[in-house]
Scaffold this motif. Structure first.
Motif, short mmCIF file in Angstrom:
data_model
loop_
_atom_site.label_atom_id
_atom_site.label_comp_id
_atom_site.label_asym_id
_atom_site.label_seq_id
_atom_site.Cartn_x
_atom_site.Cartn_y
_atom_site.Cartn_z
N SER A 1 0.83 -1.18 0.15
CA SER A 1 0.17 0.00 0.05
C SER A 1 1.04 1.25 0.04
O SER A 1 2.17 1.13 0.49
CB SER A 1 -0.95 -0.09 1.33
OG SER A 1 -1.88 0.95 1.42
N MET A 2 0.32 2.42 -0.52
CA MET A 2 1.00 3.63 -0.60
C MET A 2 0.15 4.80 -0.12
O MET A 2 -1.19 4.70 -0.35
CB MET A 2 1.57 3.73 -2.24
CG MET A 2 2.27 5.02 -2.33
SD MET A 2 2.42 5.43 -4.08
CE MET A 2 3.19 3.64 -4.62
N PHE A 3 0.55 5.85 0.42
CA PHE A 3 -0.02 7.11 0.75
C PHE A 3 0.53 8.39 -0.01
O PHE A 3 1.85 8.53 -0.05
CB PHE A 3 -0.53 7.05 2.03
CG PHE A 3 0.83 7.86 2.98
CD1 PHE A 3 0.76 9.14 3.15
CD2 PHE A 3 1.72 6.72 3.51
CE1 PHE A 3 1.99 9.53 4.02
CE2 PHE A 3 2.44 7.17 4.11
CZ PHE A 3 2.91 8.56 4.48
N SER A 4 0.01 9.30 -0.25
CA SER A 4 0.51 10.56 -0.65
C SER A 4 -0.26 11.82 -0.26
O SER A 4 -1.29 11.75 -0.31
CB SER A 4 0.50 10.59 -2.11
OG SER A 4 1.19 11.47 -2.59
N LEU A 5 0.61 12.67 0.43
CA LEU A 5 -0.12 13.97 1.20
C LEU A 5 0.12 15.35 0.19
O LEU A 5 -0.27 16.21 0.41
CB LEU A 5 0.05 14.08 2.52
CG LEU A 5 -0.05 12.71 3.58
CD1 LEU A 5 0.41 13.00 4.83
CD2 LEU A 5 -1.64 12.32 3.28
N GLU A 6 0.99 14.94 -0.60
CA GLU A 6 1.52 16.13 -1.56
C GLU A 6 1.68 15.58 -2.97
O GLU A 6 1.90 14.42 -3.16
CB GLU A 6 2.82 16.87 -1.06
CG GLU A 6 2.87 17.49 0.16
CD GLU A 6 4.14 18.18 0.29
OE1 GLU A 6 5.05 18.60 -0.69
OE2 GLU A 6 4.15 18.92 1.51
N THR A 7 1.37 16.61 -3.90
CA THR A 7 1.42 16.15 -5.30
C THR A 7 2.73 15.88 -5.70
O THR A 7 3.79 16.29 -5.20
CB THR A 7 1.22 17.63 -6.21
OG1 THR A 7 -0.27 17.99 -5.82
CG2 THR A 7 1.25 17.23 -7.65
N ASN A 8 2.88 14.72 -6.41
CA ASN A 8 3.91 13.99 -6.84
C ASN A 8 4.80 13.24 -5.87
O ASN A 8 5.59 12.55 -6.46
CB ASN A 8 5.00 14.98 -7.81
CG ASN A 8 4.57 15.27 -9.14
OD1 ASN A 8 3.72 14.74 -9.80
ND2 ASN A 8 4.66 16.75 -9.29
N ALA A 9 4.28 13.15 -4.54
CA ALA A 9 5.08 12.33 -3.70
C ALA A 9 5.16 10.95 -4.04
O ALA A 9 6.20 10.25 -3.92
CB ALA A 9 4.63 12.61 -2.38
N SER A 10 4.06 10.51 -4.38
CA SER A 10 3.82 8.96 -4.71
C SER A 10 4.53 8.64 -6.08
O SER A 10 5.33 7.55 -5.83
CB SER A 10 2.45 8.33 -4.60
OG SER A 10 2.05 9.02 -5.81
#
Length: 237
Positions: free
Chosen positions: A159-168
């Motif tokens: 699983s993955m999460f992203s809280l800022e654009t392009n982080a993932s």
């Protein structure tokens, strides 16, 4: 619905992945537990757990399987500009607990990452098998992350999460590049998504996926310490 094998907690086995249902795609067995031995047996055979709090443990092996070959990571022109800015800092195994809990809590559609799953994968992390990758912004805030399982030359993304654009996306590029350097043959993405496909992932038949596993899960990566003291090259690699 076709009757599914029920796994008892005192018996460590799985039916062959090829016996998984077509509808729902990949459902293979029910029950068992989330012990480290069972989880490792599952991953070695192309199987993973996926269930919610109100269900028994469900085991899956979908066909086709979504994978990313490390050397096939796709970097768009705009993403290349982001990488060259070096805005994000990437680390590994720095805060596994925070990463897996944020993967669970930031999903708008709900999560399968139950407390029991967190406990089980945290045990795999203590064993040196499960790993986290972290993305930090210039304020040293954790803004993205992924956890997964590494066996031989295969990495199984969970699983993955992203809280800022392009982080993932930046995380995926760094991870794919490092896996390529170490001689990994694939990153298992389990089920396809538009995000993964845009990064270069593709689907392959389950038979091909299982063949890669058989050839690679017992091969050590190309690094002196294969127990994963992860070091990260820059995005230009």
């Amino acid at each position: 619905m076709t009757s599914l094998p029920w796994l008892e907690t005192d018996e460590l086995w799985f039916p062959p992945a090829e016996e998984a249902l077509e509808d729902p795609d990949g459902l293979l067995a029910v029950g068992g537990d989330l012990s480290a031995d069972r989880l490792l047996l599952a991953y070695r055979n192309g199987i993973f757990p996926w269930f919610s709090d109100d269900q028994p443990i469900l085991w899956w092996s979908p066909n086709p399987r979504c994978v990313l070959i490390p050397g096939e990571i796709h970097v768009s022109r705009s993403l290349r500009r982001t990488l060259n800015q070096r805005y994000f800092r990437i680390t590994a195994d720095q805060c596994f607990s925070r990463v897996i809990r944020l993967c669970a809590s930031t999903r708008a559609e709900g999560t399968w990452i139950t407390d029991d799953m967190i406990s089980a994968y945290s045990q795999l992390h203590r064993m040196g098998v499960a790993h986290s990758i972290e993305v930090w912004n210039p304020a040293n805030e954790l803004v993205g992350g992924m956890y997964g399982v590494a066996l031989g030359r295969c990495f199984f993304g969970e699983s993955m999460f992203s809280l800022e654009t392009n982080a993932s996306k930046v995380l995926m590029v760094h991870l794919a590049n490092q896996l390529r350097v170490w001689g990994y043959q694939l990153m298992d993405c389990q089920v396809e998504s538009s995000h993964l496909l845009s990064m270069g992932a593709r689907t392959i038949p389950r038979t091909e996926f299982l063949s890669i596993l058989r050839a690679c899960v017992d091969r050590k990566p190309d690094q002196p310490d294969w127990a994963f003291s992860w070091q990260w090259p820059g995005p230009e690699v």
